[in-house]
Design a protein around this motif. Structure first.
Motif, PDB file in Angstrom:
ATOM      1  N   ASP A  97       0.725  -1.317  -0.137  1.00 11.71           N
ATOM      2  CA  ASP A  97       0.032  -0.038   0.009  1.00 11.71           C
ATOM      3  C   ASP A  97       0.716   1.424  -0.018  1.00 11.71           C
ATOM      4  O   ASP A  97       0.449   2.170  -0.662  1.00 11.71           O
ATOM      5  CB  ASP A  97      -0.919  -0.044   1.335  1.00 11.71           C
ATOM      6  CG  ASP A  97      -1.934  -1.154   1.249  1.00 11.71           C
ATOM      7  OD1 ASP A  97      -2.287  -1.433  -0.031  1.00 11.71           O
ATOM      8  OD2 ASP A  97      -2.591  -1.347   2.128  1.00 11.71           O
ATOM      9  N   TYR A  98       1.956   1.258   0.851  1.00 11.80           N
ATOM     10  CA  TYR A  98       2.804   2.397   0.854  1.00 11.80           C
ATOM     11  C   TYR A  98       3.393   2.794  -0.805  1.00 11.80           C
ATOM     12  O   TYR A  98       3.409   3.850  -1.131  1.00 11.80           O
ATOM     13  CB  TYR A  98       3.766   2.176   1.811  1.00 11.80           C
ATOM     14  CG  TYR A  98       4.705   3.526   1.987  1.00 11.80           C
ATOM     15  CD1 TYR A  98       4.427   4.606   2.401  1.00 11.80           C
ATOM     16  CD2 TYR A  98       6.003   3.379   1.482  1.00 11.80           C
ATOM     17  CE1 TYR A  98       5.183   5.775   2.531  1.00 11.80           C
ATOM     18  CE2 TYR A  98       6.885   4.743   1.468  1.00 11.80           C
ATOM     19  CZ  TYR A  98       6.417   5.681   1.939  1.00 11.80           C
ATOM     20  OH  TYR A  98       7.230   6.860   2.270  1.00 11.80           O
ATOM     21  N   CYS A 122       2.043   1.700  -3.492  1.00 12.00           N
ATOM     22  CA  CYS A 122       1.061   2.262  -4.692  1.00 12.00           C
ATOM     23  C   CYS A 122       0.968   3.748  -4.064  1.00 12.00           C
ATOM     24  O   CYS A 122       0.507   4.488  -5.102  1.00 12.00           O
ATOM     25  CB  CYS A 122       0.007   1.381  -4.205  1.00 12.00           C
ATOM     26  SG  CYS A 122       0.032  -0.170  -4.707  1.00 12.00           S
ATOM     27  N   SER A 123       0.605   4.090  -2.872  1.00 15.01           N
ATOM     28  CA  SER A 123       0.505   5.606  -2.471  1.00 15.01           C
ATOM     29  C   SER A 123       1.550   6.426  -2.905  1.00 15.01           C
ATOM     30  O   SER A 123       1.149   7.535  -3.548  1.00 15.01           O
ATOM     31  CB  SER A 123       0.178   5.657  -0.897  1.00 15.01           C
ATOM     32  OG  SER A 123       0.061   6.924  -0.633  1.00 15.01           O
ATOM     33  N   PHE A 124       2.545   6.054  -2.623  1.00 13.17           N
ATOM     34  CA  PHE A 124       3.802   7.004  -3.038  1.00 13.17           C
ATOM     35  C   PHE A 124       3.748   7.183  -4.530  1.00 13.17           C
ATOM     36  O   PHE A 124       4.097   8.327  -5.169  1.00 13.17           O
ATOM     37  CB  PHE A 124       5.063   6.246  -2.801  1.00 13.17           C
ATOM     38  CG  PHE A 124       6.388   7.233  -2.694  1.00 13.17           C
ATOM     39  CD1 PHE A 124       6.785   7.966  -1.919  1.00 13.17           C
ATOM     40  CD2 PHE A 124       7.042   7.339  -4.106  1.00 13.17           C
ATOM     41  CE1 PHE A 124       7.945   8.714  -2.037  1.00 13.17           C
ATOM     42  CE2 PHE A 124       8.048   8.211  -4.119  1.00 13.17           C
ATOM     43  CZ  PHE A 124       8.502   8.799  -3.067  1.00 13.17           C
ATOM     44  N   GLU A 132       1.249   6.843  -6.689  1.00 12.73           N
ATOM     45  CA  GLU A 132      -0.163   7.607  -7.053  1.00 12.73           C
ATOM     46  C   GLU A 132       0.124   9.184  -6.637  1.00 12.73           C
ATOM     47  O   GLU A 132      -0.578   9.848  -7.126  1.00 12.73           O
ATOM     48  CB  GLU A 132      -1.153   7.262  -6.314  1.00 12.73           C
ATOM     49  CG  GLU A 132      -1.683   5.766  -6.850  1.00 12.73           C
ATOM     50  CD  GLU A 132      -2.906   5.034  -6.281  1.00 12.73           C
ATOM     51  OE1 GLU A 132      -2.952   5.352  -4.875  1.00 12.73           O
ATOM     52  OE2 GLU A 132      -3.074   4.173  -6.670  1.00 12.73           O
ATOM     53  N   LYS A 133       0.934   9.518  -5.547  1.00 14.79           N
ATOM     54  CA  LYS A 133       1.280  10.799  -5.024  1.00 14.79           C
ATOM     55  C   LYS A 133       2.282  11.754  -6.082  1.00 14.79           C
ATOM     56  O   LYS A 133       2.508  12.645  -5.843  1.00 14.79           O
ATOM     57  CB  LYS A 133       1.604  10.960  -3.603  1.00 14.79           C
ATOM     58  CG  LYS A 133       0.132  10.700  -2.993  1.00 14.79           C
ATOM     59  CD  LYS A 133       0.629  10.655  -1.391  1.00 14.79           C
ATOM     60  CE  LYS A 133      -0.454  10.470  -0.550  1.00 14.79           C
ATOM     61  NZ  LYS A 133      -0.160  10.180   0.854  1.00 14.79           N
ATOM     62  N   SER A 169      -1.319  12.845 -11.003  1.00 10.72           N
ATOM     63  CA  SER A 169       0.109  11.885 -10.826  1.00 10.72           C
ATOM     64  C   SER A 169       0.676  11.733 -12.075  1.00 10.72           C
ATOM     65  O   SER A 169       0.179  11.839 -13.408  1.00 10.72           O
ATOM     66  CB  SER A 169      -0.535  10.610 -10.403  1.00 10.72           C
ATOM     67  OG  SER A 169       0.518   9.427 -10.246  1.00 10.72           O
ATOM     68  N   ASN A 223       8.231  12.496  -4.552  1.00  9.88           N
ATOM     69  CA  ASN A 223       6.920  12.869  -3.857  1.00  9.88           C
ATOM     70  C   ASN A 223       7.245  14.116  -3.137  1.00  9.88           C
ATOM     71  O   ASN A 223       8.483  14.406  -2.526  1.00  9.88           O
ATOM     72  CB  ASN A 223       6.420  12.103  -2.707  1.00  9.88           C
ATOM     73  CG  ASN A 223       5.427  11.077  -3.095  1.00  9.88           C
ATOM     74  OD1 ASN A 223       4.573  10.320  -2.547  1.00  9.88           O
ATOM     75  ND2 ASN A 223       5.331  10.838  -4.516  1.00  9.88           N
TER      76      ASN A 223
END
Length: 668
Positions: free
Chosen positions: A6-7, A9-11, A13-14, A39, A78
């Protein structure tokens, strides 16, 4: 590591900025920046990344390399983060509609997509950001360089020294032609074909001195492409070589530390923090010294050096505090539903004609609407608030008929289910910005309720503890917009949302909380005005009288926010700095209007100049939010002296924020 948690993927996407390194069959390297909102890439369900390729300078270095060698390396950033994601991947070039539809069908739609399949990923803590001062304060952003002037001056210097441009690799050009991509993208301009040299001229050296953030791509001892971020000392001339070479101090981080060669091919990109311009070098390097702490000094010999397109950094907005932008320019939507809300208001549910999500819309923001059915040219644009919390694939606007044959009439009379509607990206500063637990009063009259409904929904989802009043003024129950919807939101909210309704001319069977107009004493009876934030939307007189009345009763002026789409009176004329006030006058031609004018610093913005000379152009907010005044550039370019360069489609400018950089021709 190739599994995405999840981390990761979040990175991804941001991330709005990345660097991609590639090499061709002959081993020559390239490193390029890519930027995008919200993104820079799209993450597919199978774990691959989609990287859009837009209209650019048509050199096609990355795509040309991928055709012969699919192995690439990426670095994803990011904002304000001191680590980056390093990715090794296999790349292919796709022109399929399915892949392109993952991105908004706006005025800057991708021409193709690079599909990236990661083979290895690692997070790398990096000192390069701090050493280079990369994460600047947004107020310290720097204006763009006059790159064309640098090219002109350095071109003369190169010619005087008998040096000739380095032309694009013939083998790579042949591969592009065989794949049909050269015909598809078009031929590079004469400037692009002749701008590359193997020696840095005086103009380049002036920029290099300030370019303290460097992306360095090189080969590992196993032949893999690696990228390092370097910060601190800029490139400088190597005094111990006969041919021009530059010294680079690099400390390898992460897995690259033990896998580097003493000499190899390289590509690097150097940027000055806060400025979108950047330069690219590629060639060969050799190690000249090393330190016990792992730092190496390399002598890099450029075989190509030139300014890279600044669009990637500009698109990324990596140095701003602005909200992510879901698309640029006009995006194509379809009317999926329409509903009459009152005798003069109709709601339209609009869905994108692509597969990309609607994107983030802050409660209270608006979109700028134009219609393909509009016979007026250029198409008229009007701003309408998003009147409910959007889902991933649709948003709603609610439009009051104004009359006079305007855009509102056209929406009411001509737009039905299945029809196309163009929307500009969400904009506006009338958004929720209240401290936790501080009481909020949302006050609307008539169709002014539209930006406040999503605000109430947002507040209703908060944890209990804040008092919220939703106050609405209407003529009577027949003209009371969204009454049932407001009741539902209040009923389902987790915080204390209360409704208060005022009818100025109620009918015999109407029920309301107050008969007559809303005034400041009425609001003061609901909440202590000095302790609350007020968000007010409605007719000008309604908003101004409430604002002054609340201030008279003790409200802090900064606690009162109002929304209006009327033009603001001030342009840029009074805002230009003394440095800009010394700019040389230049010629501005408004092509469609047939007028040729002289711009001077006291003329203000290009919009000020147009309006002062009776040129018919559209405009609304004059603050750069609604994009109503965006026009196509025929030739020349513009600067944006009081803010960041807006996110526009290629070849456009925003009249209300722009001044000419030199002689300019605009298609209006």
């Amino acid at each position: 590591m190739t599994t995405m948690d999840d981390y990761i993927c979040s990175f991804i996407e941001k991330s709005t900025l990345l660097f991609i390194a590639s090499r061709n069959a002959e081993g020559a390297m390239d490193v390029s920046p890519r930027g995008g909102q919200p993104s820079v890439v799209r993450l597919r369900a199978d774990g691959s990344l989609l990287l859009p390729d837009y209209v650019g300078n048509r050199r096609l270095d990355t795509i040309g390399n991928v055709l012969s060698n699919p192995d690439v390396a990426l670095v994803l950033l990011n904002r304000r983060c001191e680590e980056y994601l390093r990715v090794a991947a296999r790349a292919t070039v796709s022109r399929s509609e399915e892949d392109i539809a993952a991105f908004p069908a706006d005025e800057n739609r991708p021409l193709s997509v690079i599909v990236l399949t990661p083979t290895r990923m690692e997070f790398v803590p990096s000192k390069a950001f701090a050493r280079s001062g990369f994460w600047i304060d947004p107020a310290d952003r720097k204006p763009p360089l006059d790159v064309l002037d640098i090219y002109a001056r350095d071109g003369r210097w190169q010619a005087e020294g008998g040096r000739k441009p380095v032309f694009y690799d013939a083998a790579a050009e042949s591969r592009l032609a065989e794949a049909g991509l050269r015909d598809f993208y078009g031929t590079p301009s004469p400037l692009v074909q002749s701008k590359v040299y193997d020696t840095a001229g005086p103009g380049f050296m002036g920029f290099i001195d300030e370019a303290r953030f460097i992306v360095f791509a090189h080969e590992s001892d196993t032949g893999e492409i690696l990228m390092d971020l370097v910060g601190g000392s800029p490139l400088r001339l190597d005094p111990d070589t006969n041919r021009q070479s530059l010294l680079l101090d690099v400390s390898h981080e992460g897995s690259a530390a033990s896998a580097t060669q003493h000499s190899a091919t390289f590509a690097l990109l150097a940027a000055e923090p806060g400025r979108s311009d950047n330069i690219r070098l590629n060639g060969a390097y050799r190690e000249v010294s090393s330190q016990p702490d792992g730092q190496r000094r390399l002598s890099v010999h450029p075989e190509e050096i030139y300014f890279h397109c600044s669009a990637a950094f500009a698109r990324s907005r990596i140095w701003t505090d602005t909200r992510p932008v879901a698309w640029s320019g006009r995006r194509s939507f379809t009317c999926a539903a329409r509903k009459r809300e009152s005798p003069d208001v109709v709601s339209f549910v609009l869905k994108p004609r692509d597969d990309a999500p609607v994107g983030a819309v802050a409660p209270g923001q608006y979109v700028t609407v134009s219609l393909p059915k509009d016979e007026h040219q250029p198409l008229r644009r009007r701003c309408y608030s998003v009147s409910g919390t959007p889902d991933a694939q649709s948003l709603r606007i609610s439009v009051r008929r104004i009359g006079g044959g305007g855009v509102s009439d056209l929406l009411h009379d001509a737009v039905d289910i299945g029809d196309e509607v163009f929307l500009g990206a969400p904009g506006g500063q009338f958004v929720l910005d209240s401290a936790p637990l501080r009481p909020v009063v949302l006050v609307s009259a008539g169709v002014g309720i539209t930006p406040l409904l999503p605000m109430m929904e947002e507040l209703g989802r908060e944890l209990a503890g804040r008092d919220v009043w939703f106050v609405h003024a209407a003529r009577n129950a027949r003209h009371h917009l969204f009454g049932e919807e407001a009741l539902r939101i209040a009923r389902d909210s987790s915080t204390n949302v209360r409704l208060f309704t005022a009818y100025s001319r109620p009918e015999s069977d109407d029920a309301c909380d107050h008969e007559g107009r809303i005034d400041a004493p009425t609001l003061a009876s609901l909440v202590p005005v000095a302790d609350a934030d007020f968000y007010i939307c409605g007719p000008d007189e309604f908003m101004s009288s409430l604002r002054q009345g609340l201030i008279d009763l003790g409200a802090v002026p900064e606690s009162i926010r109002i929304e209006a789409f009327e033009p603001r009176s001030s342009g840029l004329a009074g805002a230009l700095s003394s440095g800009l006030a010394n700019r040389t006058p230049c010629k501005v031609e408004f092509a469609r209007s047939g007028k040729s004018l002289t711009w001077k610093p006291e003329s203000g913005s290009l919009l000020d100049l147009a309006l002062a000379n009776d040129i018919d152009v559209q405009f609304s907010c004059r603050s750069g939010q609604c994009q109503s005044c965006v026009q196509r550039v025929v030739s020349g370019s513009a600067d944006y002296p009081t803010g960041e360069e807006p996110l526009l489609a290629r070849g456009q400018l925003m009249l209300c924020q722009a001044i000419p950089r030199g002689d300019l021709v605009i298609d209006c």
